[in-house]
Write an enzyme that holds these catalytic residues in place. Structure first.
Site, PDB file in Angstrom:
ATOM      1  N   GLU A 331       0.853  17.385 -22.431  1.00 54.29           N
ATOM      2  CA  GLU A 331       1.519  17.888 -21.353  1.00 54.29           C
ATOM      3  C   GLU A 331       1.077  17.787 -20.174  1.00 54.29           C
ATOM      4  OE1 GLU A 331       1.087  19.234 -24.497  1.00 54.29           O
ATOM      5  OE2 GLU A 331       2.784  19.638 -25.478  1.00 54.29           O
ATOM      6  N   ASP A 373      -7.675 -12.140   4.689  1.00 57.64           N
ATOM      7  CA  ASP A 373      -7.586 -13.032   5.875  1.00 57.64           C
ATOM      8  C   ASP A 373      -8.947 -13.048   6.747  1.00 57.64           C
ATOM      9  OD1 ASP A 373      -6.692 -15.109   7.687  1.00 57.64           O
ATOM     10  OD2 ASP A 373      -5.146 -14.072   8.466  1.00 57.64           O
ATOM     11  N   ASP A 654      -2.080  -9.060   7.658  1.00 50.80           N
ATOM     12  CA  ASP A 654      -1.228  -8.574   8.435  1.00 50.80           C
ATOM     13  C   ASP A 654      -0.223  -9.470   9.099  1.00 50.80           C
ATOM     14  OD1 ASP A 654      -2.761 -10.257   9.865  1.00 50.80           O
ATOM     15  OD2 ASP A 654      -3.550  -8.715  11.513  1.00 50.80           O
TER      16      ASP A 654
END
Length: 710
Positions: A331, A373, A654
């Site tokens: 739980e 990159d 990016d």
């Protein structure tokens, strides 16, 4: 008139494949179709491009533009939007463990509404879900705040009516339609996919699409017109300007041939919306959850039947079965996991790491392969003058001085390499050089000649480079700088240790080899040549660029970051293998990677991977450190190949071309300066594009994972 080209639907992947495979096939198919269409437009003349979109050089009328906007929709690409808060709240509770706890609580309440276990289970479920919801909701808002909330416009030719004179108006980019004639200038964003109609000294920065750090030259001519082979890659087409790129210098006009989802950018973005692929963390939680549920589905009925048959009290047997189910269910696990991940996210935010999805923390800690990159991560994302060499490949200050004079006195917009030359010369030297010469005339750069020249007057009684003591007499000196092949073709002599000697075929081969050696080292090379004018005059032309004397070469590079090597060592010490996946040139990529201490070995090219099946690519990805000239589809496929090899893969990028790989990776990592689609696809956003920041994030991720295990 030729009708507007309808949108081409992407081909569907064959049935029987996983959702992830179908998504990858859809992306590959759509980008291929869009690429083929753009390549066809590039190969044709500008008139045909205008006809294909039912347009004229004067642009559209306002009524036509309004109709096309209604027909084609706004010029926006598909992107992921954060769901409403109540949807996020519901998803926070969508968990197999939580589902089991809710069922158990409901059964216990049905048996005895006053049972305190109902309250306990409800509290566990509530705390777990609310912790996860609040952290992800807050991180999502922080990520949205990183976006620039500005309205961008572009200059478009529009007419009031069919017979009116076209005027240039500024319109929001989302209202650009196929057939619009767009005017571009330095600093402009390219609003859609354009076929160039006119171009003057146009340089386009397309690192977000291709990964190349240097801007590329664009013209309004076809490759065939220049005797070159037509390209099938729209990014490499000289007469296309694509959505998502920007103008660094020059001017141009172009007709819009595609907008929104039909653009090259849009073809990649369209397949990124929807359910994300399962990561290693998601798969692990799902497997453990299903294992416990299966165990309960077997044990609880068996216990219930045995207890009922042996004791004859089926009510008591049912309660005992429920007790067994509660005992088998951990739980506290959902709450412990959520609390630890939330605490880890807060700790990571102090280390300049924004966590958008809590599950990514565990993946970041478990990551054993990082694909990244090159530009801006391993390098400084700027161009510097790396060396200035004479005709023998030795450093020579006179070459730098002539290069500085050429860059300093030109009146056109300086490109990145001109600025790099100027930055290399100290302020004191600039003052001295400026006193030696004064401007007479210039022959501007153009892409047919690929060079530019300035003509300077040597001030009397002042020594200049190569002039000899006291020889200043007001004579005119032409200084030419440009592509090696074009400048060499104009040279008849070369400067050899201060003396001009005839440039014979043997010497021409020698100096060409010097330039090629530097190209192989990943450097961009320009040649510098001079000529003393016998009959000074006020104006000069291209015809005067002849009989030059080669002085030497200027070599440029995007330099490695000072701390990149140390950061890579730190990641290696933590068991993380770094692989560079870039769209840039293979020679540049190999040079940079070698400078930061990576074992380069054989560089694999993106087009080579297309011919490999999944098993062959998996073997290639395992043994290769550097992939170059890689397009977005190939990047995502390389990530999936590494995952198929049993690795937990992170991807740092990016650009627009990184979005698919960011989404497919176990943990997608971007930066706050990235394009919007990259930030939307990422799980984690770095507030600094620095591997050292990422290294700290990995440490915190492992700490969080360790706490969860405990």
């Amino acid at each position: 008139m030729t009708m507007l080209t309808p949108r081409t639907p992407a081909k569907l992947a064959p049935p029987g494949r996983s959702r992830r495979e179908r998504k990858a096939a859809e992306l590959e198919s759509r980008t291929r179709l869009v690429g083929e269409r753009l390549a066809g437009i590039s190969a044709g003349p500008g008139v045909r491009a205008l006809q294909s979109v039912d347009a004229s050089p004067g642009g559209l009328t306002r009524a036509e533009a309004a109709l096309r906007l209604e027909r084609h929709g706004a010029n926006v690409v598909a992107h992921e939007r954060a769901p409403r808060w109540y949807v996020q709240l519901a998803k926070a509770f969508w968990n197999p463990f939580i589902a089991v706890l809710v069922v158990l609580a409901a059964v216990m309440y049905w048996q005895d509404p006053a049972d305190p276990g109902v309250v306990i289970l409800s509290v566990m479920v509530g705390i777990s879900g609310l912790l996860r919801f609040w952290q992800e909701f807050r991180s999502g808002r922080a990520a949205d705040a990183l976006k620039r909330l500005v309205t961008t416009t572009c200059a478009v030719r529009r007419r009031a009516g069919s017979g009116s004179v076209p005027t240039t108006v500024e319109v929001p980019m989302d209202q650009v339609v196929p057939g619009d004639v767009v005017k571009l200038a330095a600093g402009d964003l390219v609003p859609a996919d354009l076929r160039l109609l006119t171009a003057k000294d146009l340089m386009i920065g397309q690192a977000a699409l291709s990964g190349e750090s240097l801007p590329v030259a664009k013209a309004d001519t076809r490759a065939q017109d220049l005797g070159q082979q037509a390209t099938t890659d729209p990014v490499e087409a000289d007469n296309l300007a694509l959505m998502g790129t920007s103008v660094t210098s020059g001017t141009a006009t172009g007709v819009v041939v595609a907008t929104g989802a039909d653009t090259w950018f849009g073809s990649m973005a369209g397949s990124l919306v929807g359910e994300r692929p399962q990561t290693n963390f998601d798969t692990g939680v799902r497997r453990v959850s299903l294992l416990l549920i299966r165990f309960m589905l077997v044990m609880v009925p068996v216990v219930f039947m045995i207890n009922g048959l042996t004791k004859g009290d089926w009510d008591e047997a049912f309660l005992f079965g429920i007790a067994v189910a509660v005992g088998l269910t951990p739980e506290m696990l959902p709450m412990v996991v959520s609390a630890n991940l939330a605490r880890g996210a807060v700790a990571m935010s102090r280390r300049k790491v924004v966590v958008k999805r809590l599950g990514a923390i565990q993946n970041l800690g478990a990551m054993d392969v990082l694909c990244t990159d090159k530009t801006g991560t391993l390098t400084e994302d700027r161009i510097v003058l790396d060396r200035y060499l004479d005709v023998h490949g030795e450093e020579d200050g006179e070459v730098l001085e002539y290069g500085y004079l050429n860059a300093h006195f030109q009146t056109g917009l300086r490109n990145l390499m001109d600025q790099a030359v100027i930055d290399r010369v100290g302020e004191a030297e600039e003052v001295v050089v400026d006193t030696r010469f004064s401007m007479v005339d210039e022959i501007p750069f153009d892409f047919a000649r690929r060079r530019m020249s300035v003509v300077l007057a040597r001030n009397p009684l002042v020594d200049g480079p190569g002039s000899g003591s006291g020889s200043g007499s007001g004579e005119h000196v032409m200084i030419t700088k440009g592509a090696v092949e074009e400048v060499l073709d104009l040279c008849t002599h070369m400067t050899d240790r201060g003396e001009a000697v005839e440039l014979t075929e043997r010497l021409r081969w020698h100096v060409t080899r010097i330039a090629e050696d530097n190209n192989r080292r990943g450097l961009r090379v320009l040649a510098v040549a001079t000529r003393t004018v016998d009959t000074p005059r006020e104006t000069y032309s291209v015809a005067d660029e002849d009989g030059l004397t080669l002085v030497g070469f200027l070599a440029f590079l995007d330099p490695p970051k000072a701390d990149a090597a140390r950061a890579l060592e730190g990641l290696a010490d933590k068991g993380i293998t770094v692989k560079v996946v870039t769209g840039d040139n293979e020679l540049v990529a190999a040079r940079v990677c070698a400078d930061v201490g990576l074992d380069v070995g054989t560089v694999a090219l993106g087009p080579e991977t297309d011919a490999l099946d999944d098993a062959e690519l998996r073997a290639l990805a395992a043994r290769t450190t550097v992939f170059a000239k890689v397009n977005p589809v190939q990047k995502a496929r390389i990530v999936r190949a590494l995952q198929a090899g049993g690795h937990t893969v992170g991807f740092l990028g990016d650009g627009i071309n990184d979005a698919a790989a960011l989404r497919d990776a176990d943990v997608g990592i971007s930066v706050d300066t990235a394009v919007d689609i990259a930030k939307e696809s990422a799980d984690i956003i770095l507030l600094e594009k620095d591997l050292t920041v990422l290294e700290q994030g990995v440490l915190q991720g492992r700490t969080t994972f360790g706490n969860t295990i405990k």
